[in-house]
Write a protein that holds these residues in place. Structure first.
Motif, PDB file in Angstrom:
ATOM      1  N   ARG A 189      15.924 -42.128  34.594  1.00  0.00           N
ATOM      2  CA  ARG A 189      14.602 -42.156  33.950  1.00  0.00           C
ATOM      3  C   ARG A 189      13.538 -42.552  34.972  1.00  0.00           C
ATOM      4  N   ALA A 190      13.851 -43.500  35.869  1.00  0.00           N
ATOM      5  CA  ALA A 190      12.901 -43.900  36.911  1.00  0.00           C
ATOM      6  C   ALA A 190      12.635 -42.743  37.878  1.00  0.00           C
ATOM      7  N   LEU A 191      13.684 -41.988  38.209  1.00  0.00           N
ATOM      8  CA  LEU A 191      13.492 -40.824  39.080  1.00  0.00           C
ATOM      9  C   LEU A 191      12.601 -39.787  38.406  1.00  0.00           C
ATOM     10  N   LEU A 192      12.795 -39.583  37.127  1.00  0.00           N
ATOM     11  CA  LEU A 192      11.966 -38.615  36.401  1.00  0.00           C
ATOM     12  C   LEU A 192      10.510 -39.077  36.332  1.00  0.00           C
ATOM     13  N   GLU A 193      10.292 -40.371  36.218  1.00  0.00           N
ATOM     14  CA  GLU A 193       8.923 -40.882  36.220  1.00  0.00           C
ATOM     15  C   GLU A 193       8.266 -40.653  37.576  1.00  0.00           C
ATOM     16  N   GLU A 194       9.046 -40.766  38.645  1.00  0.00           N
ATOM     17  CA  GLU A 194       8.500 -40.464  39.972  1.00  0.00           C
ATOM     18  C   GLU A 194       8.136 -38.994  40.089  1.00  0.00           C
ATOM     19  N   LEU A 239      23.601 -35.195  28.290  1.00  0.00           N
ATOM     20  CA  LEU A 239      23.875 -35.400  29.717  1.00  0.00           C
ATOM     21  C   LEU A 239      23.883 -34.073  30.478  1.00  0.00           C
ATOM     22  N   ASN A 240      24.457 -33.044  29.883  1.00  0.00           N
ATOM     23  CA  ASN A 240      24.458 -31.735  30.549  1.00  0.00           C
ATOM     24  C   ASN A 240      23.051 -31.152  30.639  1.00  0.00           C
ATOM     25  N   ARG A 241      22.235 -31.364  29.617  1.00  0.00           N
ATOM     26  CA  ARG A 241      20.850 -30.888  29.675  1.00  0.00           C
ATOM     27  C   ARG A 241      20.069 -31.624  30.753  1.00  0.00           C
ATOM     28  N   LEU A 242      20.337 -32.918  30.925  1.00  0.00           N
ATOM     29  CA  LEU A 242      19.682 -33.681  31.991  1.00  0.00           C
ATOM     30  C   LEU A 242      20.075 -33.159  33.363  1.00  0.00           C
ATOM     31  N   ALA A 243      21.352 -32.879  33.542  1.00  0.00           N
ATOM     32  CA  ALA A 243      21.819 -32.366  34.834  1.00  0.00           C
ATOM     33  C   ALA A 243      21.195 -30.999  35.130  1.00  0.00           C
ATOM     34  N   THR A 244      21.099 -30.156  34.122  1.00  0.00           N
ATOM     35  CA  THR A 244      20.486 -28.837  34.310  1.00  0.00           C
ATOM     36  C   THR A 244      19.003 -28.977  34.640  1.00  0.00           C
ATOM     37  N   ALA A 245      18.312 -29.873  33.960  1.00  0.00           N
ATOM     38  CA  ALA A 245      16.888 -30.085  34.241  1.00  0.00           C
ATOM     39  C   ALA A 245      16.691 -30.597  35.666  1.00  0.00           C
ATOM     40  N   GLN A 252       5.202 -27.274  36.954  1.00  0.00           N
ATOM     41  CA  GLN A 252       6.462 -26.933  36.292  1.00  0.00           C
ATOM     42  C   GLN A 252       7.449 -28.098  36.370  1.00  0.00           C
ATOM     43  N   MET A 253       7.487 -28.753  37.524  1.00  0.00           N
ATOM     44  CA  MET A 253       8.389 -29.894  37.690  1.00  0.00           C
ATOM     45  C   MET A 253       8.020 -31.037  36.751  1.00  0.00           C
ATOM     46  N   THR A 254       6.728 -31.302  36.592  1.00  0.00           N
ATOM     47  CA  THR A 254       6.327 -32.386  35.701  1.00  0.00           C
ATOM     48  C   THR A 254       6.647 -32.052  34.246  1.00  0.00           C
ATOM     49  N   GLU A 255       6.518 -30.783  33.865  1.00  0.00           N
ATOM     50  CA  GLU A 255       6.898 -30.391  32.500  1.00  0.00           C
ATOM     51  C   GLU A 255       8.400 -30.553  32.285  1.00  0.00           C
ATOM     52  N   LEU A 256       9.185 -30.140  33.276  1.00  0.00           N
ATOM     53  CA  LEU A 256      10.635 -30.317  33.169  1.00  0.00           C
ATOM     54  C   LEU A 256      11.008 -31.799  33.108  1.00  0.00           C
ATOM     55  N   ALA A 257      10.342 -32.603  33.907  1.00  0.00           N
ATOM     56  CA  ALA A 257      10.628 -34.034  33.911  1.00  0.00           C
ATOM     57  C   ALA A 257      10.256 -34.671  32.577  1.00  0.00           C
ATOM     58  N   GLN A 258       9.178 -34.214  31.979  1.00  0.00           N
ATOM     59  CA  GLN A 258       8.777 -34.764  30.689  1.00  0.00           C
ATOM     60  C   GLN A 258       9.811 -34.424  29.610  1.00  0.00           C
ATOM     61  N   ARG A 259      10.291 -33.176  29.613  1.00  0.00           N
ATOM     62  CA  ARG A 259      11.326 -32.792  28.639  1.00  0.00           C
ATOM     63  C   ARG A 259      12.628 -33.538  28.917  1.00  0.00           C
ATOM     64  N   ALA A 260      12.945 -33.742  30.193  1.00  0.00           N
ATOM     65  CA  ALA A 260      14.175 -34.454  30.539  1.00  0.00           C
ATOM     66  C   ALA A 260      14.093 -35.918  30.126  1.00  0.00           C
ATOM     67  N   ASP A 308      15.300 -36.188  26.750  1.00  0.00           N
ATOM     68  CA  ASP A 308      16.763 -36.126  26.723  1.00  0.00           C
ATOM     69  C   ASP A 308      17.376 -37.465  27.135  1.00  0.00           C
ATOM     70  N   VAL A 309      16.763 -38.136  28.103  1.00  0.00           N
ATOM     71  CA  VAL A 309      17.249 -39.467  28.499  1.00  0.00           C
ATOM     72  C   VAL A 309      17.148 -40.422  27.319  1.00  0.00           C
ATOM     73  N   GLN A 310      16.027 -40.349  26.613  1.00  0.00           N
ATOM     74  CA  GLN A 310      15.844 -41.233  25.461  1.00  0.00           C
ATOM     75  C   GLN A 310      16.864 -40.926  24.373  1.00  0.00           C
ATOM     76  N   SER A 311      17.140 -39.642  24.126  1.00  0.00           N
ATOM     77  CA  SER A 311      18.131 -39.301  23.097  1.00  0.00           C
ATOM     78  C   SER A 311      19.537 -39.714  23.535  1.00  0.00           C
ATOM     79  N   ALA A 312      19.848 -39.588  24.825  1.00  0.00           N
ATOM     80  CA  ALA A 312      21.164 -40.007  25.311  1.00  0.00           C
ATOM     81  C   ALA A 312      21.325 -41.519  25.193  1.00  0.00           C
ATOM     82  N   LEU A 313      20.283 -42.266  25.529  1.00  0.00           N
ATOM     83  CA  LEU A 313      20.360 -43.724  25.407  1.00  0.00           C
ATOM     84  C   LEU A 313      20.473 -44.154  23.941  1.00  0.00           C
ATOM     85  N   SER A 314      19.756 -43.494  23.065  1.00  0.00           N
ATOM     86  CA  SER A 314      19.853 -43.874  21.647  1.00  0.00           C
ATOM     87  C   SER A 314      21.229 -43.524  21.085  1.00  0.00           C
TER      88      SER A 314
END
Length: 181
Positions: free
Chosen positions: A58-63, A102-108, A151-159, A162-168
């Motif tokens: 999640r920290a990497l995605l915020e970067e 987790l697979n969606r995160l890896a693909t993103a 495009q990268m920021t949009e992908l990171a936002q969607r990812a 997914d991080v939030q759903s995986a943690l929940s």
């Protein structure tokens, strides 16, 4: 005679109650053991390690969402291997919702790395046509880089969703298994 048989039935069932209660207790304990084992398999072997991995991701995605990173940011070994680690963690899980996240995160993450700007070196020739041509090419490349960054920021936002759903989902599985709140 019928009254005598009815009286015997009431007298006999009392001696079988402890046996039936023990049977019900044993079946209930067995069902609970199977239920807990199923949730432990769905949770996977190392839940705390996965939680740590997801928070680091999640920290990497915020970067990435900040948009202020150079091309050498993507050359770091740990950042390149993040998608592989997520896929490995997904393969050790039994819960379909957690595996999907987790697979969606890896693909993103793979898609974000595909959009990463290549490392460039700046070469300047003093004067002449070559310098003007390189300036035009640099301006075109910068425009393409800006599109890729969007495009990268949009992908990171969607990812991040997914991080939030995986943690929940991980929290939900832990509550079911360990009673953790």
């Amino acid at each position: 005679m019928v009254a005598a048989a009815a009286a015997l039935w009431w007298a006999d069932w009392l001696k079988f109650v402890p046996g039936w209660l023990a049977f019900a207790w044993t079946v209930g304990a067995g069902i609970r053991k199977v239920w807990l084992r199923r949730h432990q398999l769905a949770l996977g072997p190392e839940a705390e390690e996965l939680r740590k991995q997801l928070t680091e991701f999640r920290a990497l995605l915020e970067e990435v969402r900040s948009g202020y990173h150079r091309s050498d940011w993507f050359l770091h070994e740990g950042r390149r291997e993040a998608s592989r680690a997520l896929r490995d963690a997904a393969s050790r899980r039994d819960d379909p919702a957690l595996k999907l996240a987790l697979n969606r995160l890896a693909t993103a993450w793979d898609q974000i790395f595909a959009l990463a700007p290549p490392p460039r070196t700046k070469v300047r020739f003093l004067g002449g046509v070559e310098e003007v041509r390189q300036q035009r090419n640099a301006a075109l490349q910068d425009a393409r880089d800006i599109d890729k960054i969007h495009q990268m920021t949009e992908l990171a936002q969607r990812a991040q969703l997914d991080v939030q759903s995986a943690l929940s989902r991980l929290n939900e599985l832990e509550r079911k298994t360990h009673g953790r709140s």
